[in-house]
Design a protein around this motif. Structure first.
Motif, PDB file in Angstrom:
ATOM      1  N   SER A  43       7.486  -3.868 -12.058  1.00 51.31           N
ATOM      2  CA  SER A  43       6.447  -4.168 -13.310  1.00 51.31           C
ATOM      3  C   SER A  43       4.621  -4.801 -12.701  1.00 51.31           C
ATOM      4  O   SER A  43       4.207  -4.719 -13.170  1.00 51.31           O
ATOM      5  N   THR A  44       4.841  -4.621 -11.070  1.00 56.18           N
ATOM      6  CA  THR A  44       3.402  -4.410 -10.767  1.00 56.18           C
ATOM      7  C   THR A  44       3.369  -3.877  -9.429  1.00 56.18           C
ATOM      8  O   THR A  44       3.604  -3.470  -8.576  1.00 56.18           O
ATOM      9  N   PHE A  45       2.359  -3.391  -8.815  1.00 59.14           N
ATOM     10  CA  PHE A  45       1.768  -2.437  -7.972  1.00 59.14           C
ATOM     11  C   PHE A  45       1.608  -3.388  -6.845  1.00 59.14           C
ATOM     12  O   PHE A  45       1.403  -2.535  -5.681  1.00 59.14           O
ATOM     13  N   VAL A  46       1.169  -4.515  -6.609  1.00 59.21           N
ATOM     14  CA  VAL A  46       0.879  -5.091  -5.657  1.00 59.21           C
ATOM     15  C   VAL A  46       2.682  -5.308  -4.506  1.00 59.21           C
ATOM     16  O   VAL A  46       2.508  -4.889  -3.804  1.00 59.21           O
ATOM     17  N   ALA A  47       3.511  -5.365  -5.742  1.00 54.86           N
ATOM     18  CA  ALA A  47       4.598  -6.147  -5.406  1.00 54.86           C
ATOM     19  C   ALA A  47       5.695  -4.726  -4.488  1.00 54.86           C
ATOM     20  O   ALA A  47       6.153  -4.911  -3.718  1.00 54.86           O
ATOM     21  N   ILE A  48       4.937  -3.306  -5.905  1.00 54.13           N
ATOM     22  CA  ILE A  48       5.675  -2.309  -5.089  1.00 54.13           C
ATOM     23  C   ILE A  48       4.834  -1.560  -3.862  1.00 54.13           C
ATOM     24  O   ILE A  48       5.628  -1.172  -2.441  1.00 54.13           O
ATOM     25  N   LEU A  49       3.786  -2.048  -3.981  1.00 52.77           N
ATOM     26  CA  LEU A  49       2.552  -1.806  -2.435  1.00 52.77           C
ATOM     27  C   LEU A  49       3.583  -2.411  -0.953  1.00 52.77           C
ATOM     28  O   LEU A  49       3.615  -2.369  -0.004  1.00 52.77           O
ATOM     29  N   GLN A  50       4.291  -3.784  -1.232  1.00 57.75           N
ATOM     30  CA  GLN A  50       4.776  -4.736  -0.230  1.00 57.75           C
ATOM     31  C   GLN A  50       5.978  -4.155   0.232  1.00 57.75           C
ATOM     32  O   GLN A  50       5.817  -4.487   1.360  1.00 57.75           O
ATOM     33  N   VAL A  51       6.652  -3.753  -0.569  1.00 57.87           N
ATOM     34  CA  VAL A  51       8.194  -2.824  -0.524  1.00 57.87           C
ATOM     35  C   VAL A  51       7.687  -1.672   0.580  1.00 57.87           C
ATOM     36  O   VAL A  51       7.973  -1.929   1.290  1.00 57.87           O
ATOM     37  N   ILE A  52       6.459  -1.436  -0.362  1.00 56.37           N
ATOM     38  CA  ILE A  52       6.396   0.343   1.060  1.00 56.37           C
ATOM     39  C   ILE A  52       5.832  -0.238   1.982  1.00 56.37           C
ATOM     40  O   ILE A  52       6.922   0.387   3.324  1.00 56.37           O
ATOM     41  N   ARG A  53       5.234  -1.371   2.567  1.00 54.76           N
ATOM     42  CA  ARG A  53       4.555  -1.434   3.938  1.00 54.76           C
ATOM     43  C   ARG A  53       6.038  -2.477   4.567  1.00 54.76           C
ATOM     44  O   ARG A  53       6.247  -1.981   5.952  1.00 54.76           O
ATOM     45  N   ALA A  54       6.810  -2.571   4.433  1.00 54.48           N
ATOM     46  CA  ALA A  54       8.509  -3.243   4.613  1.00 54.48           C
ATOM     47  C   ALA A  54       8.807  -2.317   5.264  1.00 54.48           C
ATOM     48  O   ALA A  54       9.563  -2.378   6.073  1.00 54.48           O
ATOM     49  N   LEU A  55       9.029  -1.523   4.609  1.00 50.74           N
ATOM     50  CA  LEU A  55       9.654   0.065   4.782  1.00 50.74           C
ATOM     51  C   LEU A  55       8.761   0.665   6.007  1.00 50.74           C
ATOM     52  O   LEU A  55      10.210   1.398   6.492  1.00 50.74           O
ATOM     53  N   THR A  56       8.009   0.828   5.785  1.00 50.84           N
ATOM     54  CA  THR A  56       7.260   1.696   6.888  1.00 50.84           C
ATOM     55  C   THR A  56       6.712   0.975   8.368  1.00 50.84           C
ATOM     56  O   THR A  56       7.344   1.901   9.076  1.00 50.84           O
ATOM     57  N   THR A  57       7.338  -0.328   8.133  1.00 55.95           N
ATOM     58  CA  THR A  57       7.950  -1.109   9.847  1.00 55.95           C
ATOM     59  C   THR A  57       8.732  -0.794  10.863  1.00 55.95           C
ATOM     60  O   THR A  57       9.086  -0.796  11.322  1.00 55.95           O
ATOM     61  N   GLU A  58       9.972  -0.051   9.090  1.00 57.09           N
ATOM     62  CA  GLU A  58      11.040   0.370   9.901  1.00 57.09           C
ATOM     63  C   GLU A  58      12.151   1.602   9.746  1.00 57.09           C
ATOM     64  O   GLU A  58      12.048   2.050  10.597  1.00 57.09           O
ATOM     65  N   PHE A  59      10.932   2.799   8.739  1.00 59.35           N
ATOM     66  CA  PHE A  59      11.519   3.929   9.062  1.00 59.35           C
ATOM     67  C   PHE A  59       9.616   4.874   8.875  1.00 59.35           C
ATOM     68  O   PHE A  59       8.968   4.374   8.834  1.00 59.35           O
ATOM     69  N   ASP A  60      10.498   6.114   9.465  1.00 59.27           N
ATOM     70  CA  ASP A  60       9.273   7.301   9.106  1.00 59.27           C
ATOM     71  C   ASP A  60       9.157   7.792   7.265  1.00 59.27           C
ATOM     72  O   ASP A  60       9.134   8.161   7.931  1.00 59.27           O
ATOM     73  N   ILE A  61       7.668   7.187   6.695  1.00 55.24           N
ATOM     74  CA  ILE A  61       8.153   7.392   5.846  1.00 55.24           C
ATOM     75  C   ILE A  61       7.140   8.341   5.075  1.00 55.24           C
ATOM     76  O   ILE A  61       6.172   7.833   5.906  1.00 55.24           O
ATOM     77  N   THR A  62       7.114   8.856   4.440  1.00 57.12           N
ATOM     78  CA  THR A  62       6.062  10.057   3.272  1.00 57.12           C
ATOM     79  C   THR A  62       5.723   9.462   2.328  1.00 57.12           C
ATOM     80  O   THR A  62       6.936   9.687   1.154  1.00 57.12           O
ATOM     81  N   ASP A  63       5.060   8.824   1.749  1.00 60.97           N
ATOM     82  CA  ASP A  63       4.666   8.631   0.821  1.00 60.97           C
ATOM     83  C   ASP A  63       4.235   9.757  -0.025  1.00 60.97           C
ATOM     84  O   ASP A  63       2.946  10.109  -0.016  1.00 60.97           O
ATOM     85  N   LEU A  64       5.064   9.962  -1.369  1.00 61.59           N
ATOM     86  CA  LEU A  64       4.423  11.788  -1.763  1.00 61.59           C
ATOM     87  C   LEU A  64       3.742  10.995  -3.512  1.00 61.59           C
ATOM     88  O   LEU A  64       3.470  12.367  -4.107  1.00 61.59           O
ATOM     89  N   GLY A  65       3.514   9.394  -3.296  1.00 65.29           N
ATOM     90  CA  GLY A  65       2.503   9.273  -4.500  1.00 65.29           C
ATOM     91  C   GLY A  65       3.422   9.409  -6.052  1.00 65.29           C
ATOM     92  O   GLY A  65       4.669   9.058  -5.967  1.00 65.29           O
ATOM     93  N   SER A  66       2.949   9.303  -7.615  1.00 68.24           N
ATOM     94  CA  SER A  66       3.312   9.399  -8.432  1.00 68.24           C
ATOM     95  C   SER A  66       4.469  10.454  -8.486  1.00 68.24           C
ATOM     96  O   SER A  66       4.237  11.802  -7.875  1.00 68.24           O
ATOM     97  N   LEU A  67       5.614  10.296  -9.552  1.00 70.65           N
ATOM     98  CA  LEU A  67       7.011  10.706  -9.154  1.00 70.65           C
ATOM     99  C   LEU A  67       6.649  12.724 -10.250  1.00 70.65           C
ATOM    100  O   LEU A  67       6.037  12.228 -11.477  1.00 70.65           O
ATOM    101  N   HIS A  68       6.824  13.500  -9.411  1.00 72.67           N
ATOM    102  CA  HIS A  68       6.092  14.507 -10.754  1.00 72.67           C
ATOM    103  C   HIS A  68       7.770  15.575 -10.373  1.00 72.67           C
ATOM    104  O   HIS A  68       8.017  16.579 -11.462  1.00 72.67           O
ATOM    105  N   PHE A  69       8.593  15.831  -9.189  1.00 70.02           N
ATOM    106  CA  PHE A  69       9.702  16.279  -9.797  1.00 70.02           C
ATOM    107  C   PHE A  69      10.844  15.458  -8.484  1.00 70.02           C
ATOM    108  O   PHE A  69      10.395  15.399  -7.380  1.00 70.02           O
TER     109      PHE A  69
END
Length: 221
Positions: free
Chosen positions: A128-154
């Motif tokens: 519902s909010t982009f701020v909450a989404i960014l918090q999840v991304i930051r938390a996942l990045t601390t545990e795993f090596d993640i590539t943010d692919l941006g907006s969903l296209h495929f």
């Protein structure tokens, strides 16, 4: 080794459709993540041994074997071990699994909501909010090596086109890739008539010389 329990649970197609519909209706941002070397994060629960890797043999103990503590690509347990590793980490971020789909995770923070879908090492997330989404991304990045692919296209052969008011889903790219693979890009389409009461017999006619190509064409149709 349990050969019946070495798969990795994946999100159901109906769940993906439902989440896309919710995101389009509420105008939630849809984004996609990719976990780099996902299977290497899995922790092996069984006793698994392997030969010493080429170029890294112990000259003093050339006949010894290695005991694995973490999974490797090519190991039958690797997909399941990775899924267990990831799904056990998500509750620490406030996510809860759902009874309907074990690969659908939901997080509530007050009136905010974040939804995460897992398909092996591909992740769709919205909220519902982009701020909450960014918090999840930051938390996942601390545990795993993640590539943010941006907006969903495929995703899973489905092409997603974002408009100002909705999402347009198609499989045109998936079909084009199959036609290119089966060398039928220049083929002309035609209707194939078939009697509704006609019964196909197993031993009727000659076997198709390339069944794998035929299956690809049928799946595209």
């Amino acid at each position: 080794m349990d050969y019946g329990d070495t798969f990795s649970p994946v999100v159901k197609p109906t769940t993906v459709q439902l989440v896309l519909a919710l995101a389009a209706h509420f105008h939630w941002p849809l984004r996609q993540l990719d976990i780099k070397n996902a299977f290497l994060h899995g922790i092996i629960q069984e006793e698994v041994y392997m030969s010493q890797p080429l170029g890294f043999e112990d000259s003093l103990h050339p006949h010894h074997v290695c005991k694995l503590h973490k999974s490797l690509y090519g190991l039958k347990q690797a997909p399941r071990a990775w899924n267990d590793r990831f799904t056990q980490f998500l509750p620490s971020l406030g996510f809860a699994t759902t009874y309907f789909d074990s690969s659908l995770f939901v997080k509530h923070v007050g009136s905010q909501i974040v939804v995460l879908l897992l398909y092996v090492d591909d992740i769709i997330y919205t909220g519902s909010t982009f701020v909450a989404i960014l918090q999840v991304i930051r938390a996942l990045t601390t545990e795993f090596d993640i590539t943010d692919l941006g907006s969903l296209h495929f995703f899973l052969g489905i092409q997603i086109t974002h408009t100002s008011t909705s999402l347009f889903l198609s499989q045109s790219k998936y079909i084009e890739d199959l036609l290119l693979k089966s060398k039928m890009v220049d083929a002309k389409p035609c209707d194939t008539l078939c009697l509704p009461s006609h019964r196909l017999l197993k031993k009727d006619g000659a076997p198709y010389p390339k069944p794998t190509v035929y299956r690809s064409i049928v799946e595209a149709l």
